[in-house]
Each structure stands twice: as C-alpha cells, then as structure tokens.
Design a protein around this motif. Structure first.
Motif, short mmCIF file in Angstrom:
data_model
loop_
_atom_site.label_atom_id
_atom_site.label_comp_id
_atom_site.label_asym_id
_atom_site.label_seq_id
_atom_site.Cartn_x
_atom_site.Cartn_y
_atom_site.Cartn_z
N ILE A 128 -22.38 10.69 27.08
CA ILE A 128 -22.58 9.25 26.99
C ILE A 128 -23.97 8.96 27.53
O ILE A 128 -24.23 9.08 28.72
N ALA A 129 -24.87 8.61 26.63
CA ALA A 129 -26.24 8.25 27.02
C ALA A 129 -26.21 6.81 27.50
O ALA A 129 -25.47 5.98 26.98
N TRP A 130 -27.04 6.53 28.50
CA TRP A 130 -27.11 5.17 29.03
C TRP A 130 -28.55 4.81 29.35
O TRP A 130 -29.38 5.69 29.54
N ASN A 131 -28.83 3.51 29.38
CA ASN A 131 -30.16 3.03 29.71
C ASN A 131 -30.00 1.74 30.51
O ASN A 131 -29.48 0.74 29.99
N SER A 132 -30.42 1.77 31.76
CA SER A 132 -30.21 0.61 32.64
C SER A 132 -31.10 -0.57 32.28
O SER A 132 -30.98 -1.64 32.88
N GLY A 133 -31.96 -0.42 31.29
CA GLY A 133 -32.80 -1.52 30.86
C GLY A 133 -32.08 -2.55 30.00
O GLY A 133 -32.60 -3.64 29.78
N CYS A 134 -30.87 -2.22 29.53
CA CYS A 134 -30.12 -3.18 28.72
C CYS A 134 -29.48 -4.22 29.64
O CYS A 134 -28.72 -3.87 30.53
N MET A 135 -29.82 -5.48 29.42
CA MET A 135 -29.34 -6.57 30.28
C MET A 135 -28.24 -7.40 29.63
O MET A 135 -27.85 -8.43 30.17
N ASP A 136 -27.73 -6.95 28.47
CA ASP A 136 -26.61 -7.66 27.84
C ASP A 136 -25.40 -7.63 28.77
O ASP A 136 -25.18 -6.64 29.48
N GLU A 137 -24.61 -8.69 28.77
CA GLU A 137 -23.48 -8.81 29.70
C GLU A 137 -22.49 -7.65 29.59
O GLU A 137 -22.09 -7.08 30.61
N ASN A 138 -22.10 -7.28 28.37
CA ASN A 138 -21.13 -6.19 28.24
C ASN A 138 -21.72 -4.86 28.71
O ASN A 138 -21.02 -4.02 29.26
N TYR A 139 -23.02 -4.69 28.52
CA TYR A 139 -23.66 -3.45 28.96
C TYR A 139 -23.78 -3.42 30.47
O TYR A 139 -23.65 -2.37 31.09
N ARG A 140 -24.04 -4.55 31.09
CA ARG A 140 -24.13 -4.62 32.56
C ARG A 140 -22.79 -4.22 33.17
O ARG A 140 -22.74 -3.55 34.19
N ALA A 141 -21.66 -4.63 32.55
CA ALA A 141 -20.33 -4.25 33.04
C ALA A 141 -20.16 -2.73 32.95
O ALA A 141 -19.64 -2.10 33.88
#
Length: 175
Positions: A134-147
C-alpha cells in the motif's frame, strides 16, 4: 469366528476414528494472525527517514536516519537499527491499529488537494507468499485520505515508541 474377528476389527477401527476426531478437535490449530510479516517505510526526497518491520511474535526492528541539524532529506544519512524484543502484545496492538485501514486504501493519485514534497512511503503486509503493498503520500489533504493517514500514523507511532525504547543494534553508513 471370522464374523467375530470382523466385528472386533470394525469396533477397533471405529475407536481409532473417534479417537482421531477427538484429538483433532482437542488440538485444533490456533488461528493464524492476519499477516506473517509487516513492513513500513517513510521516505522524503528518495531517502529513508524511518522504517520498521515486525513478526507475529512481536519481535522486529525500527530504523531511523541519523541526520545533522538542518541536513536536507535528499542527502543520504546513516541508519541506526534498533532491535525490538519479541512480545506478542507488540504485534497484537499493531494488528488492531491496521485493521482500521479502509479496503481498498484510497489512492493519493486521485487526490484533489495535494501538497508536494511531503513524506511518502509503503506499507507491506505479507502472508505466506503474498505481499500486499500500500503506497501512501502524506501530501494528500483530502478528508478521506487524512483519515487513512491517521491510521498509518498511529501504526508508525506505535512502532517508533518500541524502537526508540530499544538500544541501537547497528549503524549502517550512508548509501
């Protein structure tokens, strides 16, 4: 007489069969953990910031980059490896955290509110011969991604606390 021998044989076979069933029920295998191995890495500008790995017995390691104050993340750094002593509670706590992950994980490529140059990485969950990445990027600020990132952060904080409490086992030079 042969009928008596046949009857004895049938009774003996039935006794063996029922004993085998009782033994199988008495010694049912323990349920396997969801994964045989979990690994996580945090990177910035292509360089490792930290990483960790853990087995179901709760043993593993946590690695941190040793950077000088103000040293850019793009500059390779030495890596300090902390060995985590096996304790099943370590893995159980981590598994409880990771079971809160959404399935499927959200895709940062579909992010509408994205900040560049933020840390990123990969979570790897292995069971047998199958590894799910599961790749992730903490730069995404969308609400579902923040969760989603909140769950990953909790897992990373759990493992970092275990790692920081453990002595450094070795230090690798910058690569």
């Amino acid at each position: 007489m042969s009928a008596l021998l046949a009857l004895r044989g049938a009774v003996f076979a039935a006794a063996l069969a029922s004993a085998g069933c009782a033994t199988a029920q008495d010694h049912a295998p323990e349920p396997r953990p969801a994964w045989d191995y979990v690994e996580f890495e945090v990177k910035s500008w292509g360089s490792t910031v930290s990483s960790w790995r853990i087995l179901p017995d709760g043993g593993g390691s946590w690695t941190e980059a040793l950077r000088e104050q103000g040293q850019a993340p793009s500059v390779p750094a030495s890596l300090a490896w902390h060995e985590i002593t096996a304790d099943a509670a370590n893995f159980e706590t981590l598994a409880a955290i990771l079971h809160r992950l959404p399935d499927p994980a959200p895709d940062s490529q579909a992010c509408e509110n994205f900040m560049t140059d933020a840390p990123y990485g990969t979570l790897r969950l292995t069971r047998g011969a199958t590894t799910t990445e599961i790749a992730w990027n903490s730069g995404c600020m969308d609400e579902n991604y923040r969760a989603f990132m909140t769950v990953l952060k909790a897992a990373d904080e759990h493992m970092a606390a275990l790692g920081k409490a453990a002595p450094v086992a070795r230090t690798d030079p910058p690569q």
